[in-house]
Design an enzyme around this catalytic site. Structure first.
Site, PDB file in Angstrom:
ATOM      1  NE  ARG A  52      -2.142  -0.673   3.854  1.00 62.75           N
ATOM      2  CZ  ARG A  52      -1.806   0.376   4.587  1.00 62.75           C
ATOM      3  NH1 ARG A  52      -2.070   1.612   4.195  1.00 62.75           N
ATOM      4  NH2 ARG A  52      -1.196   0.214   5.742  1.00 62.75           N
ATOM      5  CE1 TYR A  91       2.164  -7.378  -3.600  1.00 58.08           C
ATOM      6  CE2 TYR A  91       1.208  -6.220  -1.720  1.00 58.08           C
ATOM      7  CZ  TYR A  91       1.937  -7.276  -2.240  1.00 58.08           C
ATOM      8  OH  TYR A  91       2.419  -8.245  -1.398  1.00 58.08           O
ATOM      9  CE  LYS A 136      -5.968  -3.026   5.253  1.00 59.51           C
ATOM     10  NZ  LYS A 136      -6.229  -3.353   6.653  1.00 59.51           N
ATOM     11  CG  HIS A 182      -7.367  -1.805  10.699  1.00 60.99           C
ATOM     12  ND1 HIS A 182      -6.103  -1.305  10.857  1.00 60.99           N
ATOM     13  CD2 HIS A 182      -7.225  -2.919   9.942  1.00 60.99           C
ATOM     14  CE1 HIS A 182      -5.242  -2.073  10.224  1.00 60.99           C
ATOM     15  NE2 HIS A 182      -5.893  -3.056   9.667  1.00 60.99           N
ATOM     16  CB  SER A 187       1.096  -3.336  10.833  1.00 59.21           C
ATOM     17  OG  SER A 187       1.768  -2.134  10.856  1.00 59.21           O
ATOM     18  CB  CYS A 189       0.474  -5.528  17.451  1.00 65.89           C
ATOM     19  SG  CYS A 189       1.320  -3.967  17.648  1.00 65.89           S
ATOM     20  CG  ASP A 207      -7.333  -6.311   7.893  1.00 67.31           C
ATOM     21  OD1 ASP A 207      -6.561  -5.857   8.750  1.00 67.31           O
ATOM     22  OD2 ASP A 207      -7.443  -5.818   6.757  1.00 67.31           O
ATOM     23  NE  ARG A 242       0.450  -8.317   2.920  1.00 67.14           N
ATOM     24  CZ  ARG A 242      -0.050  -7.787   4.030  1.00 67.14           C
ATOM     25  NH1 ARG A 242      -1.095  -8.317   4.608  1.00 67.14           N
ATOM     26  NH2 ARG A 242       0.507  -6.728   4.571  1.00 67.14           N
ATOM     27  NE  ARG A 274       6.011  -5.180  17.832  1.00 66.01           N
ATOM     28  CZ  ARG A 274       6.575  -6.385  17.927  1.00 66.01           C
ATOM     29  NH1 ARG A 274       7.691  -6.543  18.614  1.00 66.01           N
ATOM     30  NH2 ARG A 274       6.045  -7.413  17.318  1.00 66.01           N
TER      31      ARG A 274
HETATM   32  O1  O2Y Z   1       0.375  -3.826   1.469  1.00 68.14           O
HETATM   33  C1  O2Y Z   1      -0.800  -4.142   1.253  1.00 68.14           C
HETATM   34  O2  O2Y Z   1      -1.388  -3.836   0.236  1.00 68.14           O
HETATM   35  C2  O2Y Z   1      -1.519  -4.946   2.237  1.00 68.14           C
HETATM   36  S1  O2Y Z   1      -1.907  -4.052   3.669  1.00 68.14           S
HETATM   37  C3  O2Y Z   1      -2.893  -5.088   4.661  1.00 68.14           C
HETATM   38  C4  O2Y Z   1      -3.293  -6.307   4.184  1.00 68.14           C
HETATM   39  C5  O2Y Z   1      -4.091  -7.122   4.972  1.00 68.14           C
HETATM   40  C6  O2Y Z   1      -4.468  -6.662   6.195  1.00 68.14           C
HETATM   41  N1  O2Y Z   1      -4.083  -5.459   6.650  1.00 68.14           N
HETATM   42  C7  O2Y Z   1      -3.271  -4.682   5.931  1.00 68.14           C
HETATM   43  C8  O2Y Z   1      -2.894  -3.384   6.565  1.00 68.14           C
HETATM   44  O3  O2Y Z   1      -2.071  -2.634   6.067  1.00 68.14           O
HETATM   45  O4  O2Y Z   1      -3.462  -3.076   7.617  1.00 68.14           O
HETATM   46 MN    MN Z   2      -5.053  -4.390   8.207  1.00 73.86          MN
END
Ligand code: O2Y
Ligand code: MN
Length: 612
Positions: A87, A226, A235, A255, A277, A279, A302, A394, A425
């Site tokens: 992301r 991606y 998201k 989330h 993330s 944790c 998630d 992933r 954390r």
């Molecule tokens: O990098 C990505 O595109 C995946 S990000 C993601 C994927 C699954 C669950 N949570 C996340 C996140 O960034 O919180």
């Molecule tokens: Mn997530």
């Protein structure tokens, strides 16, 4: 009714005719086709036949390769472009009419300017490619919070992934046909193909925009294929757009992971938990409890959507149908349930491939293979300096493959939420578990929750980062208004007397030598037991400036190799530490400014007073 004409789709005929009579759907597809000029249009029905055809196409294009069917049945490996691996928060925009409505934690862009920019980028962006129309449901059919989207995309990889992550195709189109409102989501990899031009395995564009228009409930994503950038149900819809819908309609899009816990006595509780993330959120969702007689069943890893039912109880569903989990670090030791889930029918992205055609990643706890093909497709040997799998590689797999999936995961009535848990954390300061003084104090704990950066994230390792409700990159509106929305939901729950209790956990306290004080993983059920004991009124607590702490004898520690001193350390707080933390949290409150609810400021002040 608007229908597609030859002028809309100049170079080819559609694979499949539209299977909807909804004029607004046809008009949207027509508008995007006119703009992006695809070679063909394919309306997805979500069938097995369609999936197989797409897989064949993806293999032929070199985007995915089939893994050894004996070792990993019906599974595939995709390798993305090196520039398209995660992301991109810096290219993610909330395009609200007023800048203030995006708040200080989002990138705001003027909606008219963004529409002009996107209009330019999407012009003929699908030339030479098929445009897929992907209807999808977020949530099971029949739930009061289930919502519908249509993602238009020129990426077949996105289509097959959406087929795992959502309820996709005919099932969603039927809900649209019944009159449901739907969210517009358009995605282009931004790599048009000239006639006869050879394609690349992972087409994408260095220019990236993941833009959200919360008022008109629209998503426009350009340049990336991606994960969170491209699978727009996740998201973009289920958090950014849905959080704005939820604010307007009186529910919550968060989330969080969601689990069902059953005690040896048969007491059932459902916990929704938010963690930044790194944790252990997925590990919690798939926990194998170490205490005899306890079970943890998975509802989601998630995202949770929650609403107040007719009895005044908070209920929740997981709007997704799959996991898009991080591979590195997942092993038979850290998360056996995840390992069992991905036995087959899984798409892996950016992991390494073994010589016998299976997958591998760092931390997979079997001997490190001598030789691999790494995530870039290069030869890799055990001495290589680079990781074999990308740190953000992933697996994409359906929830119904998860051995610990609760039967209710697909129940439109959802489950009653008994406890909300926030976590971070923290090597110091925050105790193993603490219960908030009140709903308002719980909202304060969520608003100011923080985590130390690990090597997996950008930035200085160990630096404390505030991540309100673990929603910093995902709230589709002003963060202060999000806190106010939680307070308003709490007021409504208070009238029925059914508000869930709110807790904060920290599995990561360390001693002076840097050693973790708590074993974590399956032993976290001991904390869950205390939470359930608190809810049932079975145990009392010690009052502290940060909330109610377990009395030493009330946390089940039998069988653990933990000294009384260490147990005492994780179950107590130092007033000076809490004061320093509350003062540090004021930086966030000051950044958020005048949208910080008075109750949140008050809880900050009360925390400071209690430290004196
Ligand atoms: O990098 C990505 O595109 C995946 S990000 C993601 C994927 C699954 C669950 N949570 C996340 C996140 O960034 O919180
Ligand atoms: Mn997530």
């Amino acid at each position: 009714m608007t229908i597609l004409t030859a002028a809309d789709v100049p170079t080819a005929t559609p694979h499949r005719v539209p299977e909807t009579s909804r004029a607004d759907v046809l008009a949207y597809v027509s508008e995007i086709a006119r703009l992006t000029k695809p070679a063909a249009i394919h309306w997805c029905d979500g069938s097995q036949t369609e999936r197989e055809a797409l897989i064949t196409e993806l293999i032929a294009a070199g985007t995915i390769e089939k893994l050894n069917d004996e070792l990993r049945p019906n599974s595939y490996l995709a390798r993305s472009d090196e520039s398209d691996v995660a992301r991109v928060e810096s290219r993610t925009f909330i395009c609200s009419e007023n800048e203030k409505d995006a708040g200080p934690t989002n990138n705001w862009a003027d909606p008219d300017e963004m529409r002009a920019t996107l209009g330019g980028l999407f012009t003929e962006s699908m030339r030479g490619r098929t445009m897929y129309v992907v209807p999808f449901l977020m949530g099971p059919v029949g739930s009061p919070v289930t919502r519908v989207g249509i993602e238009i995309t020129d990426s077949p990889y996105v289509v097959v992934s959406m087929g795992i992550m959502t309820r996709m195709g005919r099932i969603a189109l039927d809900v649209i046909e019944s009159g449901a409102e739907w969210v517009k989501a358009v995605h282009s990899i931004g790599a048009p193909l000239e006639h006869g031009e050879p394609d690349v395995a992972w087409p994408s564009n260095p220019t990236k925009y993941i833009s959200h228009f919360p008022e008109t409930r629209e998503i426009w994503s350009f340049g990336s294929a991606y994960g969170g950038n491209a699978l727009l149900g996740k998201k973009s819809f289920a958090l950014r757009i849905a959080s704005a819908m939820a604010r307007d309609e009186g529910w919550l899009a968060e989330h969080m992971m969601l689990v069902k816990i059953t005690s040896p006595e048969g007491q059932v509780s459902h916990i929704a938990a938010a963690f930044p993330s790194a944790c252990g959120k997925t590990n919690f969702a798939m926990m194998q409890p170490t205490l005899p007689g306890w079970t943890v069943e998975t509802l989601g890893d998630d995202i949770v959507w929650m609403w107040i039912d007719e009895d005044g109880k908070l209920r929740g569903i997981n709007p997704e149908a799959g996991f898009f989990g991080v591979a590195p670090g997942t092993s038979a030791k850290t998360n056996p349930i995840a390992m069992d889930t991905i036995w087959g029918n899984t798409i892996f992205t950016n992991v390494a491939r073994t010589d016998d055609g299976d997958v591998w990643w760092e931390g997979m706890s079997k001997p490190i293979p001598e030789h691999l093909i790494d995530w870039r497709g290069n030869e890799w040997t055990a001495g290589s300096a680079e990781p074999a799998a990308h740190p953000n590689s992933r697996f994409t797999v359906a929830i119904d493959q998860c051995p610990s999936a609760a039967a209710e995961w697909n129940d439109p009535r959802g489950v009653v939420i008994d406890a909300i848990v926030f976590g971070g954390r923290r090597s110091t300061t925050m105790p193993l578990v603490v219960e908030s003084r009140s709903w308002e104090h719980g909202v304060y704990l969520g608003a100011t929750m923080a985590s130390e950066r690990t090597a997996a994230a950008e930035g200085v390792v160990g630096e404390l980062r505030r991540d309100p409700f673990a929603m910093a990159p995902f709230t589709g509106y002003n963060v202060g208004d999000h806190w106010q929305h939680w307070l308003t939901i709490g007021e409504r729950l208070a009238t029925s007397g059914h508000a869930p209790r709110i807790f904060h956990v920290n599995w990561f306290r360390r001693d002076a030598s840097g050693t973790f004080l708590w074993p974590g993983f399956g032993d976290n059920v001991r904390v869950v037991k205390w939470i359930m004991d608190r809810i049932a009124g079975r145990v009392d607590a010690n009052v502290s400036p940060v909330g109610s702490l377990p009395k030493l004898g009330d946390l089940q520690l039998q069988g653990l190799d933990i000294s009384v001193d260490d147990a005492h350390q994780i179950l107590t707080v130092d007033s000076d530490d809490i004061r320093a933390d509350a003062l540090d949290a004021q930086k966030l409150l000051d950044l958020v400014g005048d949208t910080v609810p008075r109750a949140v400021r008050r809880e900050n002040e009360r925390t400071l007073t209690l430290c004196d």
